[in-house]
Design a protein around this motif. Structure first.
Motif, PDB file in Angstrom:
ATOM      1  N   VAL A  25       6.895   2.955  -6.749  1.00 23.50           N
ATOM      2  CA  VAL A  25       6.934   3.761  -5.535  1.00 23.50           C
ATOM      3  C   VAL A  25       7.048   2.815  -4.353  1.00 23.50           C
ATOM      4  O   VAL A  25       6.363   1.782  -4.305  1.00 23.50           O
ATOM      5  N   ASP A  26       7.917   3.142  -3.400  1.00 23.84           N
ATOM      6  CA  ASP A  26       8.145   2.304  -2.225  1.00 23.84           C
ATOM      7  C   ASP A  26       7.147   2.626  -1.116  1.00 23.84           C
ATOM      8  O   ASP A  26       6.899   3.800  -0.825  1.00 23.84           O
ATOM      9  N   TYR A  27       6.603   1.573  -0.503  1.00 24.23           N
ATOM     10  CA  TYR A  27       5.690   1.702   0.631  1.00 24.23           C
ATOM     11  C   TYR A  27       6.066   0.652   1.665  1.00 24.23           C
ATOM     12  O   TYR A  27       6.650  -0.383   1.334  1.00 24.23           O
ATOM     13  N   THR A  28       5.695   0.894   2.911  1.00 25.61           N
ATOM     14  CA  THR A  28       5.862  -0.083   3.980  1.00 25.61           C
ATOM     15  C   THR A  28       4.513  -0.256   4.662  1.00 25.61           C
ATOM     16  O   THR A  28       3.858   0.720   5.000  1.00 25.61           O
ATOM     17  N   VAL A  29       4.115  -1.507   4.842  1.00 26.17           N
ATOM     18  CA  VAL A  29       2.866  -1.818   5.537  1.00 26.17           C
ATOM     19  C   VAL A  29       3.240  -2.566   6.809  1.00 26.17           C
ATOM     20  O   VAL A  29       3.910  -3.595   6.757  1.00 26.17           O
ATOM     21  N   LYS A  30       2.797  -2.027   7.941  1.00 24.47           N
ATOM     22  CA  LYS A  30       3.110  -2.636   9.236  1.00 24.47           C
ATOM     23  C   LYS A  30       1.889  -3.360   9.779  1.00 24.47           C
ATOM     24  O   LYS A  30       0.765  -3.129   9.339  1.00 24.47           O
ATOM     25  N   ASP A  31       2.137  -4.231  10.739  1.00 24.24           N
ATOM     26  CA  ASP A  31       1.079  -4.995  11.413  1.00 24.24           C
ATOM     27  C   ASP A  31       0.282  -5.874  10.455  1.00 24.24           C
ATOM     28  O   ASP A  31      -0.930  -6.012  10.597  1.00 24.24           O
ATOM     29  N   MET A  36      -4.259 -12.539   6.752  1.00 26.43           N
ATOM     30  CA  MET A  36      -4.770 -11.585   5.759  1.00 26.43           C
ATOM     31  C   MET A  36      -4.509 -12.102   4.354  1.00 26.43           C
ATOM     32  O   MET A  36      -3.498 -12.757   4.098  1.00 26.43           O
ATOM     33  N   SER A  37      -5.405 -11.738   3.449  1.00 25.51           N
ATOM     34  CA  SER A  37      -5.127 -11.999   2.036  1.00 25.51           C
ATOM     35  C   SER A  37      -4.217 -10.884   1.516  1.00 25.51           C
ATOM     36  O   SER A  37      -4.072  -9.830   2.150  1.00 25.51           O
ATOM     37  N   PHE A  38      -3.640 -11.101   0.366  1.00 24.03           N
ATOM     38  CA  PHE A  38      -2.788 -10.090  -0.245  1.00 24.03           C
ATOM     39  C   PHE A  38      -3.582  -8.801  -0.465  1.00 24.03           C
ATOM     40  O   PHE A  38      -3.090  -7.702  -0.222  1.00 24.03           O
ATOM     41  N   LEU A  39      -4.837  -8.920  -0.911  1.00 23.46           N
ATOM     42  CA  LEU A  39      -5.662  -7.738  -1.149  1.00 23.46           C
ATOM     43  C   LEU A  39      -6.024  -7.027   0.147  1.00 23.46           C
ATOM     44  O   LEU A  39      -6.103  -5.789   0.176  1.00 23.46           O
ATOM     45  N   GLU A  40      -6.227  -7.776   1.227  1.00 23.86           N
ATOM     46  CA  GLU A  40      -6.480  -7.134   2.520  1.00 23.86           C
ATOM     47  C   GLU A  40      -5.265  -6.322   2.958  1.00 23.86           C
ATOM     48  O   GLU A  40      -5.412  -5.233   3.528  1.00 23.86           O
ATOM     49  N   MET A  41      -4.078  -6.829   2.664  1.00 25.09           N
ATOM     50  CA  MET A  41      -2.862  -6.083   2.974  1.00 25.09           C
ATOM     51  C   MET A  41      -2.821  -4.792   2.162  1.00 25.09           C
ATOM     52  O   MET A  41      -2.485  -3.725   2.681  1.00 25.09           O
ATOM     53  N   LEU A  42      -3.228  -4.853   0.873  1.00 25.31           N
ATOM     54  CA  LEU A  42      -3.289  -3.635   0.059  1.00 25.31           C
ATOM     55  C   LEU A  42      -4.355  -2.674   0.586  1.00 25.31           C
ATOM     56  O   LEU A  42      -4.181  -1.448   0.514  1.00 25.31           O
ATOM     57  N   ASP A  43      -5.454  -3.219   1.123  1.00 29.00           N
ATOM     58  CA  ASP A  43      -6.474  -2.365   1.748  1.00 29.00           C
ATOM     59  C   ASP A  43      -5.888  -1.580   2.919  1.00 29.00           C
ATOM     60  O   ASP A  43      -6.174  -0.392   3.091  1.00 29.00           O
ATOM     61  N   ILE A  44      -5.063  -2.249   3.737  1.00 28.93           N
ATOM     62  CA  ILE A  44      -4.421  -1.589   4.879  1.00 28.93           C
ATOM     63  C   ILE A  44      -3.516  -0.468   4.381  1.00 28.93           C
ATOM     64  O   ILE A  44      -3.513   0.639   4.924  1.00 28.93           O
ATOM     65  N   LEU A  45      -2.736  -0.753   3.329  1.00 31.55           N
ATOM     66  CA  LEU A  45      -1.885   0.278   2.739  1.00 31.55           C
ATOM     67  C   LEU A  45      -2.734   1.470   2.311  1.00 31.55           C
ATOM     68  O   LEU A  45      -2.412   2.622   2.618  1.00 31.55           O
ATOM     69  N   VAL A  57      -3.750   3.395  -3.880  1.00 32.83           N
ATOM     70  CA  VAL A  57      -3.322   2.586  -5.015  1.00 32.83           C
ATOM     71  C   VAL A  57      -4.562   1.908  -5.589  1.00 32.83           C
ATOM     72  O   VAL A  57      -5.302   1.241  -4.868  1.00 32.83           O
ATOM     73  N   GLU A  58      -4.789   2.075  -6.892  1.00 31.60           N
ATOM     74  CA  GLU A  58      -5.942   1.435  -7.516  1.00 31.60           C
ATOM     75  C   GLU A  58      -5.587   0.021  -7.951  1.00 31.60           C
ATOM     76  O   GLU A  58      -4.539  -0.215  -8.540  1.00 31.60           O
ATOM     77  N   PHE A  59      -6.485  -0.905  -7.623  1.00 29.24           N
ATOM     78  CA  PHE A  59      -6.365  -2.292  -8.067  1.00 29.24           C
ATOM     79  C   PHE A  59      -7.767  -2.849  -8.218  1.00 29.24           C
ATOM     80  O   PHE A  59      -8.703  -2.398  -7.572  1.00 29.24           O
ATOM     81  N   CYS A  89      -6.157 -12.709  -4.730  1.00 28.37           N
ATOM     82  CA  CYS A  89      -7.021 -12.533  -3.556  1.00 28.37           C
ATOM     83  C   CYS A  89      -6.978 -13.732  -2.610  1.00 28.37           C
ATOM     84  O   CYS A  89      -7.340 -13.611  -1.437  1.00 28.37           O
ATOM     85  N   GLU A  90      -6.536 -14.872  -3.090  1.00 24.69           N
ATOM     86  CA  GLU A  90      -6.477 -16.074  -2.259  1.00 24.69           C
ATOM     87  C   GLU A  90      -5.097 -16.311  -1.650  1.00 24.69           C
ATOM     88  O   GLU A  90      -4.921 -17.221  -0.849  1.00 24.69           O
ATOM     89  N   VAL A  91      -4.113 -15.514  -2.037  1.00 25.32           N
ATOM     90  CA  VAL A  91      -2.772 -15.638  -1.442  1.00 25.32           C
ATOM     91  C   VAL A  91      -2.818 -15.039  -0.040  1.00 25.32           C
ATOM     92  O   VAL A  91      -3.254 -13.912   0.155  1.00 25.32           O
ATOM     93  N   ARG A  92      -2.414 -15.807   0.946  1.00 30.18           N
ATOM     94  CA  ARG A  92      -2.384 -15.341   2.339  1.00 30.18           C
ATOM     95  C   ARG A  92      -1.000 -14.825   2.667  1.00 30.18           C
ATOM     96  O   ARG A  92       0.020 -15.319   2.162  1.00 30.18           O
ATOM     97  N   MET A  93      -0.958 -13.851   3.538  1.00 31.40           N
ATOM     98  CA  MET A  93       0.308 -13.214   3.877  1.00 31.40           C
ATOM     99  C   MET A  93       1.241 -14.136   4.656  1.00 31.40           C
ATOM    100  O   MET A  93       2.425 -13.859   4.756  1.00 31.40           O
TER     101      MET A  93
END
Length: 166
Positions: A25-31, A36-45, A57-59, A89-93
């Protein structure tokens, strides 16, 4: 003026609990901020999805410190993402560019069946660990982290490449 951040496009594997099949499924996360960590970006989504009345989205995640490995997923075909030896979790955006499209999916192995979305059943791995399937080595103590001044670019680079589980 505050940095508006990046826009990241995601193709995320969605699979209902107990379902045999799923789909991207396609999503767009802005701002998305570089720090941010990759997981923080998923939190925003997920916050955006819940606000719209959609299912998050469950992770999996636990420590968010790069030491437990529960955040494991495949990002654009690479386990945990861009950096070898680094947990998701340690990958930064800052590792990505504005407008990038990332494919995010669970580990695909018969020993780790998909439970839901990006969550897999790790019980086979847990059984190995419970039987003593790890190595523990005394390597001495760490130096005082405040004893040495480290330039910010060096610290950022170290966080991009540091983790215990990869």
């Amino acid at each position: 003026m505050a940095d508006k951040g990046m826009t990241i496009h995601l193709k995320i594997w969605r699979q209902a609990r107990g379902a045999k099949d799923g789909k991207f499924v396609d999503y767009t996360v802005k701002d998305v901020q570089a720090e941010m960590s990759f997981l923080e970006m998923l939190d925003i989504l997920n916050e955006d999805l819940v606000r719209k009345g959609e299912e998050a989205v469950e992770f999996d995640n636990d420590s968010r410190e790069g030491i437990c490995g529960t955040c494991g997923m495949v990002v654009s075909g690479v386990a945990h993402g861009l950096h070898a030896g680094t947990t998701t979790c340690e990958v930064r955006m800052r590792s990505y560019k504005d407008g990038d499209t990332l494919t995010v999916e669970p580990f695909r192995a018969s020993t780790f069946p998909i439970i839901k979305d990006l969550v897999v059943d790790r019980s086979a791995f847990d059984r190995i660990q419970n039987k003593g399937g790890y190595v523990s080595t005394n390597v001495g103590s760490a130096p005082d982290g405040n004893a040495f001044a480290i330039p910010k670019p060096d610290a950022d680079n170290a966080m991009d490449a540091a983790a215990c589980i990869g």
